[in-house]
Design a protein around this motif. Structure first.
Motif, short mmCIF file in Angstrom:
data_model
loop_
_atom_site.label_atom_id
_atom_site.label_comp_id
_atom_site.label_asym_id
_atom_site.label_seq_id
_atom_site.Cartn_x
_atom_site.Cartn_y
_atom_site.Cartn_z
N PRO A 181 -39.33 -43.94 -18.73
CA PRO A 181 -39.85 -44.98 -19.63
C PRO A 181 -39.16 -44.94 -20.99
CG PRO A 181 -41.65 -43.95 -18.43
CD PRO A 181 -40.42 -43.13 -18.13
N SER A 182 -38.98 -46.12 -21.55
CA SER A 182 -38.18 -46.24 -22.77
C SER A 182 -38.77 -45.46 -23.94
CB SER A 182 -38.00 -47.71 -23.14
OG SER A 182 -39.24 -48.35 -23.29
N LYS A 183 -40.07 -45.21 -23.94
CA LYS A 183 -40.66 -44.48 -25.08
C LYS A 183 -40.15 -43.04 -25.15
CE LYS A 183 -45.01 -42.99 -22.90
NZ LYS A 183 -46.49 -43.07 -23.07
N PHE A 184 -39.57 -42.54 -24.05
CA PHE A 184 -39.03 -41.19 -24.06
C PHE A 184 -37.53 -41.16 -24.38
CE2 PHE A 184 -42.57 -40.70 -20.85
CZ PHE A 184 -43.45 -40.10 -21.74
N ILE A 185 -36.93 -42.34 -24.56
CA ILE A 185 -35.52 -42.44 -24.95
C ILE A 185 -35.49 -43.06 -26.34
CG2 ILE A 185 -33.26 -43.40 -24.37
CD1 ILE A 185 -34.18 -41.45 -22.28
N SER A 186 -35.43 -42.24 -27.36
CA SER A 186 -35.57 -42.74 -28.73
C SER A 186 -34.42 -43.65 -29.13
CB SER A 186 -35.69 -41.58 -29.72
OG SER A 186 -34.55 -40.74 -29.65
N ASP A 187 -33.21 -43.39 -28.60
CA ASP A 187 -32.06 -44.21 -28.96
C ASP A 187 -31.09 -44.25 -27.78
OD1 ASP A 187 -29.90 -45.54 -29.99
OD2 ASP A 187 -29.63 -44.23 -31.73
N PRO A 188 -31.03 -45.37 -27.06
CA PRO A 188 -30.13 -45.43 -25.90
C PRO A 188 -28.66 -45.37 -26.26
CG PRO A 188 -31.04 -47.60 -26.36
CD PRO A 188 -31.77 -46.63 -27.24
N GLN A 189 -28.35 -45.46 -27.57
CA GLN A 189 -26.95 -45.35 -28.00
C GLN A 189 -26.57 -43.92 -28.39
OE1 GLN A 189 -27.05 -49.08 -26.96
NE2 GLN A 189 -25.19 -47.93 -27.34
N GLN A 190 -27.43 -42.96 -28.04
CA GLN A 190 -27.14 -41.55 -28.34
C GLN A 190 -27.32 -40.68 -27.11
OE1 GLN A 190 -25.85 -40.41 -31.22
NE2 GLN A 190 -25.80 -42.53 -31.96
N LEU A 191 -26.87 -41.19 -25.96
CA LEU A 191 -26.95 -40.44 -24.71
C LEU A 191 -25.54 -40.05 -24.28
CD1 LEU A 191 -29.50 -42.73 -22.81
CD2 LEU A 191 -29.99 -40.78 -24.30
N THR A 192 -25.44 -39.01 -23.48
CA THR A 192 -24.14 -38.55 -22.99
C THR A 192 -24.02 -38.82 -21.50
OG1 THR A 192 -24.01 -36.82 -24.68
CG2 THR A 192 -22.57 -36.59 -22.76
N VAL A 193 -22.95 -39.50 -21.12
CA VAL A 193 -22.67 -39.85 -19.73
C VAL A 193 -21.60 -38.88 -19.21
CG1 VAL A 193 -21.84 -41.66 -18.18
CG2 VAL A 193 -23.18 -42.28 -20.22
N THR A 194 -21.92 -38.16 -18.13
CA THR A 194 -20.98 -37.17 -17.60
C THR A 194 -20.87 -37.32 -16.09
OG1 THR A 194 -21.60 -35.59 -19.33
CG2 THR A 194 -20.44 -34.71 -17.41
N LEU A 195 -19.65 -37.40 -15.59
CA LEU A 195 -19.42 -37.37 -14.15
C LEU A 195 -18.43 -36.26 -13.83
CD1 LEU A 195 -19.35 -39.96 -11.47
CD2 LEU A 195 -17.29 -38.54 -11.67
N LYS A 196 -18.82 -35.43 -12.87
CA LYS A 196 -17.94 -34.38 -12.37
C LYS A 196 -17.52 -34.70 -10.94
CE LYS A 196 -20.26 -30.75 -15.06
NZ LYS A 196 -21.00 -29.44 -14.98
N LEU A 197 -16.25 -34.46 -10.67
CA LEU A 197 -15.72 -34.60 -9.31
C LEU A 197 -15.34 -33.22 -8.82
CD1 LEU A 197 -14.82 -36.66 -7.08
CD2 LEU A 197 -12.52 -36.47 -8.06
N ASN A 198 -16.04 -32.75 -7.79
CA ASN A 198 -15.81 -31.40 -7.26
C ASN A 198 -15.87 -30.34 -8.36
OD1 ASN A 198 -15.34 -32.73 -4.79
ND2 ASN A 198 -13.15 -32.91 -5.23
N GLY A 199 -16.81 -30.56 -9.29
CA GLY A 199 -17.04 -29.60 -10.37
C GLY A 199 -16.19 -29.81 -11.61
N GLN A 200 -15.21 -30.70 -11.55
CA GLN A 200 -14.34 -30.94 -12.70
C GLN A 200 -14.82 -32.17 -13.47
OE1 GLN A 200 -10.20 -31.44 -11.72
NE2 GLN A 200 -9.59 -31.89 -13.82
N VAL A 201 -14.95 -32.06 -14.77
CA VAL A 201 -15.43 -33.16 -15.61
C VAL A 201 -14.36 -34.25 -15.67
CG1 VAL A 201 -16.14 -33.87 -17.91
CG2 VAL A 201 -16.93 -31.69 -16.99
N MET A 202 -14.76 -35.47 -15.27
CA MET A 202 -13.86 -36.61 -15.30
C MET A 202 -14.28 -37.64 -16.35
SD MET A 202 -12.02 -35.39 -12.95
CE MET A 202 -10.80 -36.56 -12.38
N GLN A 203 -15.58 -37.84 -16.48
CA GLN A 203 -16.12 -38.73 -17.52
C GLN A 203 -17.07 -37.92 -18.39
OE1 GLN A 203 -17.63 -41.93 -14.74
NE2 GLN A 203 -16.61 -43.25 -16.22
N HIS A 204 -16.93 -38.04 -19.69
CA HIS A 204 -17.84 -37.35 -20.62
C HIS A 204 -17.78 -38.09 -21.94
CE1 HIS A 204 -20.32 -34.09 -22.09
NE2 HIS A 204 -19.54 -33.99 -23.15
N GLU A 205 -18.75 -38.94 -22.17
CA GLU A 205 -18.68 -39.83 -23.33
C GLU A 205 -20.08 -40.17 -23.81
OE1 GLU A 205 -17.31 -40.99 -26.16
OE2 GLU A 205 -15.53 -41.46 -24.93
N SER A 206 -20.22 -40.42 -25.09
CA SER A 206 -21.49 -40.87 -25.66
C SER A 206 -21.64 -42.38 -25.51
CB SER A 206 -21.56 -40.51 -27.14
OG SER A 206 -22.67 -41.14 -27.76
#
Length: 312
Positions: free
Chosen positions: A218-243
């Motif tokens: 629920p949105s009340k638990f996300i104080s600012d959706p513009q301050q989250l970190t998006v991370t994707l790992k492929l076979n354990g290696q970080v490929m995407q890591h961005e705010s």
């Protein structure tokens, strides 16, 4: 007390249930997820009273259930080219021989600044039939070898939303989840019809191409959706890591603009674009045996194993 909402099935049952997840315990709710979202003003009180009681009667261990996608949208609106670094990297990869990388980066950055101030988001439509559970195996279609990952923050609409202002937009967001927007790169542009441009129907939307969840927060638990970190790992290696701060258009702007042309309905998804670091950037696309692990701050982790489709 912070909590998440989920959809799940129990062992030996095909019956889909909605539930509240907190501290590894699942509290089933006698309601379908879209009704839960649409009538949240009533259900929120019920949920918080249940958790405040401290009762674990009828609760389940998270390890004993099968998680499903936490949402069942009627519509999926997708934003493209919405992260500055991603767009700049794309521009560099397509630069002309007589251009320097620094020149292209500076030029593209200026263009992004102007676009964020004066331009409009770029939207296209996804198909709900492509949604998959967060830990389902992904079958890579046999007709291509260029399937790619794109992990994205998704805003879940909470109520009828039509032509809302940017200032009002987040009031219409029920909460947030994540979607890995799988894309078949060699089908994005129609070689037989170049004047038409991109073909998002064929390039996306295959079965399982939207691994979604695991959590709906629920949105009340996300104080600012513009301050989250998006991370994707492929076979354990970080490929995407961005705010999400790197977005060109904010979540509020995307929801507002998406609602201007068509009404958004409770449970609908507005995907906010994917940050830099997809497979096309790395020159490394998905193949049999790969495992993708996607996570976004507060939204849990999805784990998707890839298998080549078996032709019958």
């Amino acid at each position: 007390m912070a909590y998440s909402l989920i959809r799940f099935t129990q062992p030996g049952s095909q019956t889909e249930q909605a539930g509240v997840l907190v501290d590894g315990r699942v509290h089933p709710l006698p309601v379908q997820v879209n009704d839960l979202i649409q009538n949240w003003a009533t259900w929120e009180t019920t949920v918080e009273q249940l958790l405040a009681s401290g009762s674990t009667q009828d609760s389940l261990n998270e390890k004993d259930i099968r998680l499903l996608a936490p949402v069942q949208p009627q519509q999926i609106i997708q934003a493209g080219a919405n992260y500055r670094t991603h767009v700049i990297d794309l521009a560099v990869s397509h630069k002309k021989d007589d251009q320097s990388e620094e020149e292209v980066r500076e030029q593209t950055a200026r263009m992004m600044d102007k676009r964020s101030e004066e331009g409009l988001p770029y939207f296209f439509i996804g198909l709900p039939a492509a949604i998959a559970a967060p830990n389902d195996e992904l079958s890579l279609p046999y007709y291509s070898q260029s399937h790619d990952w794109e992990l994205e923050l998704a805003a879940v609409i909470g109520k009828y939303t039509y032509r809302v202002s940017v200032e009002q937009a987040l009031e219409h967001v029920f909460g947030y989840t994540m979607v890995n927007d799988i894309t078949t790169r060699d089908l994005v542009f129609r070689k037989d019809m170049p004047a038409i441009g991109s073909d998002w129907y064929r390039a996306k939307n295959a079965p399982g191409f939207f691994p979604t969840g695991p959590l709906l927060v629920p949105s009340k638990f996300i104080s600012d959706p513009q301050q989250l970190t998006v991370t994707l790992k492929l076979n354990g290696q970080v490929m995407q890591h961005e705010s999400t701060a790197d977005m060109i258009f904010s979540v509020a702007q995307l929801v507002s603009h998406a609602s201007w042309n068509m009404p958004l309905l409770p449970g609908d998804l507005v995907l906010t674009g994917s940050p830099a670091g997809n497979g096309a950037h790395w020159g490394r696309l998905l193949k049999d045996g790969d495992v993708m692990e996607g996570s976004i701050t507060s939204l849990g982790t999805q784990r998707v194993a890839c298998r080549d489709e078996v032709r019958v």
